[in-house]
Write an enzyme that holds these catalytic residues in place. Structure first.
Site, short mmCIF file in Angstrom:
data_model
loop_
_atom_site.label_atom_id
_atom_site.label_comp_id
_atom_site.label_asym_id
_atom_site.label_seq_id
_atom_site.Cartn_x
_atom_site.Cartn_y
_atom_site.Cartn_z
N VAL A 7 0.96 -1.10 0.12
CA VAL A 7 0.12 0.06 -0.09
C VAL A 7 0.89 1.30 0.05
CG1 VAL A 7 -1.99 1.38 1.29
CG2 VAL A 7 -1.60 -1.35 1.25
N PRO A 8 1.32 1.96 -1.12
CA PRO A 8 2.14 2.83 -1.34
C PRO A 8 2.02 4.10 -0.92
CG PRO A 8 0.95 2.54 -3.23
CD PRO A 8 0.38 1.76 -2.24
N CYS A 9 2.18 4.34 0.50
CA CYS A 9 2.16 5.30 1.10
C CYS A 9 3.50 6.40 0.84
CB CYS A 9 1.81 5.29 2.58
SG CYS A 9 3.21 4.23 3.66
N HIS A 10 4.59 5.71 0.52
CA HIS A 10 5.63 6.35 -0.07
C HIS A 10 5.57 7.32 -1.23
CE1 HIS A 10 5.72 2.48 -2.06
NE2 HIS A 10 6.25 3.15 -3.11
N ARG A 11 4.67 7.01 -1.98
CA ARG A 11 4.29 7.76 -3.12
C ARG A 11 3.39 9.03 -2.78
NH1 ARG A 11 2.24 2.62 -6.39
NH2 ARG A 11 4.23 1.40 -6.23
#
Length: 287
Positions: free
Chosen positions: A252-256
């Site tokens: 779940v790409p919270c880094h984006r």
């Protein structure tokens, strides 16, 4: 540069990690790769080859990918990423991450009861970003964290387990290994064999996390745009809190999600790791 002059690398990943720290702290035009490579006990060619094996980019290209100007470009090129229908084919690398993940939300009672009645398996596995700690339920992958010199495996596990303290846990590294391999190997991102994840949180948090899954590899968005997308335009700060509580890092790409200025802002598992993931993904998209 002085703080890097006595670096001793015990593994390829530690070398890459040290290089990321240096490149992340140094403007792309100011990097002194020959000197830095010597600090690692390598030649410039060896350092470059190591980086290319790790993420498919040269050290200089990686530095450019984690620079503020690049983040601004991702946002400028991607104004409507959350509101448009993707019209690219299944072979597009920008959609790989979306296509290999399927998800469901746990019943609200599971969150309210803090995991009571849920059995979770946890274990550790290697990843491109250090030792990964994973938790799984019968419904799917429920958590990913990372261990390093600042946080032990047990501490990383406790960080994840504290979110659902009433669940029952058992460790089984062999059980999580196949899931970790599919998560971290782009060659195994396959829509026909998706990684199933389970989202355990408040209705608001789950809505934010579901929105994050819409951000393609190699793209970025802002907290405000996530808030706008879920119909809560005044809730950017609450969105930031939900992003920070995302339990399934990387998938779940919270880094984006970045600041409106393009600044990378914080990351639960460390800002250098956020930079590492974004740079690595740039290599995946460009492969």
């Amino acid at each position: 540069m002085s703080k890097h002059e006595t670096i001793i690398a015990n593994s390829d990943y530690e070398t890459v990690q040290a290089a990321i720290a240096y490149l992340s702290e140094t403007l792309p035009d100011e990097t002194d790769l020959p000197r830095f490579a010597r600090a690692l006990g390598l030649t410039e060619r060896q350092l470059t080859d190591l980086f290319r094996r790790w993420c498919g980019l040269s050290p200089k290209s990686f530095a450019q990918c984690v620079a503020l100007n690049h983040a601004k470009k991702l946002l400028a090129d991607n104004q409507s990423v959350l509101d448009t229908t993707y019209e690219v084919g299944l072979s597009s690398t920008s959609r790989l991450h979306d296509l290999f993940v399927t998800h469901e939300a746990m019943p609200p009672g599971a969150y309210r009861n803090r995991g009571e009645g849920i059995e979770m398996t946890w274990g550790v596995a290697p990843s491109p970003f250090g030792t990964a700690v994973l938790t799984m339920t019968e419904y799917g992958l429920s958590g990913i964290g990372f261990a390093d010199e600042r946080m032990s495996i047990e501490e990383a596990f406790e960080d994840l387990a504290d979110r659902w303290p009433n669940a029952r846990y058992r460790r089984d590294d062999k059980a999580v290994a196949p899931v970790a391999a599919r998560v971290f190997d782009p060659g195994r991102w396959n829509a026909e064999e998706p990684v199933r994840v389970v989202l355990i949180g408040t209705d608001f948090e789950v809505k934010v996390w579901e929105t994050l899954l819409r951000i393609p590899v190699g793209k970025a968005t802002t907290y405000q745009k996530v808030a706008d997308h879920i119909g809560k335009p005044t809730a950017a700060r609450a969105v930031g809190a939900a992003v920070g509580k995302n339990p399934i890092s990387f998938v779940v790409p919270c880094h984006r999600v970045v600041g409106s200025s393009g600044a990378l802002t914080g990351y639960h598992w460390g800002l250098p790791r956020k930079r590492a993931i974004l740079g690595w993904e740039s290599g995946v998209v460009g492969a």
